[in-house]
Design a protein around this motif. Structure first.
Motif, short mmCIF file in Angstrom:
data_model
loop_
_atom_site.label_atom_id
_atom_site.label_comp_id
_atom_site.label_asym_id
_atom_site.label_seq_id
_atom_site.Cartn_x
_atom_site.Cartn_y
_atom_site.Cartn_z
N TYR A 71 0.84 -1.20 0.00
CA TYR A 71 0.00 0.00 0.00
C TYR A 71 0.88 1.25 0.00
O TYR A 71 0.71 2.16 -0.83
N PHE A 72 1.85 1.30 0.90
CA PHE A 72 2.75 2.45 1.01
C PHE A 72 3.52 2.65 -0.30
O PHE A 72 3.56 3.75 -0.86
N ASP A 73 4.11 1.55 -0.81
CA ASP A 73 4.93 1.67 -2.03
C ASP A 73 4.10 2.13 -3.22
O ASP A 73 4.57 2.93 -4.04
N THR A 74 2.87 1.61 -3.31
CA THR A 74 2.01 1.98 -4.45
C THR A 74 1.77 3.48 -4.44
O THR A 74 1.88 4.15 -5.48
N ILE A 75 1.47 4.02 -3.27
CA ILE A 75 1.17 5.46 -3.20
C ILE A 75 2.46 6.27 -3.39
O ILE A 75 2.48 7.25 -4.12
N TYR A 76 3.53 5.80 -2.78
CA TYR A 76 4.82 6.49 -2.90
C TYR A 76 5.26 6.62 -4.37
O TYR A 76 5.79 7.63 -4.81
N ASN A 77 5.00 5.56 -5.15
CA ASN A 77 5.49 5.53 -6.54
C ASN A 77 4.65 6.35 -7.53
O ASN A 77 4.99 6.44 -8.69
N LEU A 78 3.56 6.93 -7.06
CA LEU A 78 2.76 7.77 -7.96
C LEU A 78 3.49 9.10 -8.17
O LEU A 78 4.27 9.53 -7.32
N ASP A 79 3.18 9.76 -9.30
CA ASP A 79 3.92 10.98 -9.63
C ASP A 79 3.32 12.20 -8.90
O ASP A 79 2.62 13.02 -9.50
N TRP A 80 3.56 12.30 -7.61
CA TRP A 80 3.00 13.40 -6.82
C TRP A 80 3.63 14.74 -7.18
O TRP A 80 2.99 15.78 -7.08
N LYS A 81 4.89 14.72 -7.62
CA LYS A 81 5.55 16.00 -7.96
C LYS A 81 4.78 16.70 -9.07
O LYS A 81 4.67 17.91 -9.10
N LYS A 82 4.25 15.89 -10.00
CA LYS A 82 3.47 16.48 -11.09
C LYS A 82 2.08 16.92 -10.61
O LYS A 82 1.54 17.90 -11.10
N HIS A 83 1.53 16.20 -9.66
CA HIS A 83 0.12 16.41 -9.33
C HIS A 83 -0.17 17.31 -8.12
O HIS A 83 -1.31 17.74 -7.95
N VAL A 84 0.84 17.56 -7.28
CA VAL A 84 0.59 18.47 -6.15
C VAL A 84 1.17 19.84 -6.51
O VAL A 84 2.38 20.00 -6.61
#
Ligand SMILES: C[S@@+](CC[C@H](N)C(=O)[O-])C[C@H]1O[C@@H](n2cnc3c(N)ncnc32)[C@H](O)[C@@H]1O
Length: 367
Positions: A73-86
């Motif tokens: 669960y943690f890894d899946t969320i961590y690996n999303l491209d948050w830099k682009k989306h936040v």
């Protein structure tokens, strides 16, 4: 192609599904309170602008089946491209819900998701969040061990159209009012009456439907500030929507005994650009009881705890009497006052609806 979720009030799913289909989008799944569909990025603007009945449009950022342990669960969320989306400086607000899943504790899911997002954005440093810059709302949905990470593209709920800064004492939600107009099967060329109009929500929504006016035209949306969404997308869709408006003549009557609330209704109609379609009048509903008016009456009489000053019993009895006497009129009434059943001698259909948290019934004439 993107996946989206348009949330719905319970029992309005069929209307929400239809409005998605009306845009030509591909429905992938329908659940209680949830319509999933897929389409290109345009849908983020078009569906937010055009949803009359929905609550919030989410972008499905990630979907993973068989999510059964916290490390994955943690890894899946961590690996999303948050830099682009936040967007830079934004506060990240997380809300988690779990249904029939092995990872079932919302507070743990929330805390872990936040940790994963922060680590993905700034590593072991402190994330600087400033809610005055904006908030990215992230919904974590665990359902039957399927994880969905959702981003709120709408911001405020879609029933907040932007025209109703002021309300009366017990306003009906804008999307519920729109649903009543559709469920009443009003024919736009016929007169429509709301004799308990309050802040004008039902007449205003009726006028917007008749004019084919996009309900979100005067408000803003969360996605407008997302850098990865083309900056002119919303403006283009707004222009397209304006081009689709009709300019017919409509006869919509809105009345109430409260002068102050009528002023609010007029102001709201003006903000919604429909004041030319509605005739407002300070009038007691009793004035129409002995008149053979024809057309549609769609109303939200006083009921429940919030309007205890009114003689609710007599109002419902009188309405039932009017409907029994006047065979010409089509009618639809939303109320939580169930005694309406025992008063009504006309034939009707009754369906449950929630106005916010309040369970109500929509009574509609059938011939
Ligand atoms: C439930 S509220 C309607 C709310 C409205 N749908 C809105 O969205 O603001 C009921 C309204 O009935 C009005 N009312 C009460 N008694 C009335 C009467 N005898 N004749 C006409 N209106 C009346 C109240 O002033 C109140 O605004």
């Amino acid at each position: 192609m993107h996946n989206y979720l348009l949330t719905s009030t319970l029992w309005l799913e069929a209307l929400v599904k239809k409005e998605v289909q009306r845009q030509g989008y591909t429905i992938t799944e329908v659940q209680d309170k949830a319509i999933y569909f897929e389409w290109e990025i345009e849908a983020i603007a078009r569906m937010n602008l055009w949803s009359r009945f929905g609550n919030i449009l989410y972008l499905v950022f990630e979907e993973q089946k068989n999510m059964r342990d916290f490390d994955t669960y943690f890894d899946t969320i961590y690996n999303l491209d948050w830099k682009k989306h936040v967007p830079s400086g934004y506060e990240v607000h997380i809300k988690a819900t779990a249904i029939k899943s092995e990872l079932w504790a919302p507070s743990t899911l929330q805390a872990l998701a936040k940790k994963a997002i922060v680590k993905s954005l700034v590593g072991d440093n402190i994330l600087r969040e400033d809610s005055t810059k904006g908030t990215l709302e992230v919904r974590i949905l665990m359902e039957n061990n399927t994880l969905r990470v959702l981003l709120n593209t709408s911001g405020k709920w879609l029933h907040k159209r932007g025209y109703r800064e002021m309300t009366g004492e017990a306003p009906i939600k804008e999307n519920i009012a729109a649903a009543l107009v559709i469920l009443s099967q009003w024919k736009f060329r016929e007169p429509l009456y709301d004799v308990f109009c309050g802040s004008g929500t039902i007449p205003i929504e009726a006028a917007m439907i008749a004019k084919n006016q996009a309900p979100g035209l005067t408000r803003s949306f969360a996605f407008q500030n997302w850098e990865w969404v083309p900056y002119d997308l919303l403006e283009k869709e707004r222009k397209l929507a304006k081009g689709k408006e009709f300019s017919g003549e409509y006869t919509i009557y809105a009345s109430d005994t409260d002068k102050r609330v009528l002023e609010t209704a007029k102001r709201n109609a003006k903000f919604a650009w429909v004041e030319d379609c509605i005739r407002f009048q300070c009038m007691d509903y009793k004035n129409i009881i002995d008149k053979q008016i024809h057309g549609w009456l769609v109303s939200n009489p006083p009921y429940g705890e919030r309007l205890e000053d009114f003689d609710i019993e007599s109002i419902h009895k009188d309405m039932a009497q009017l409907f029994a006497k006047n065979k010409e009129i089509q009618w639809g009434v939303i109320t939580s006052h169930e005694a309406f059943d025992s008063y009504s001698r006309a034939k009707y259909k009754k369906r449950k609806l929630y106005n916010g948290w309040e369970l109500c019934y929509f009574y509609r004439k059938v011939s």
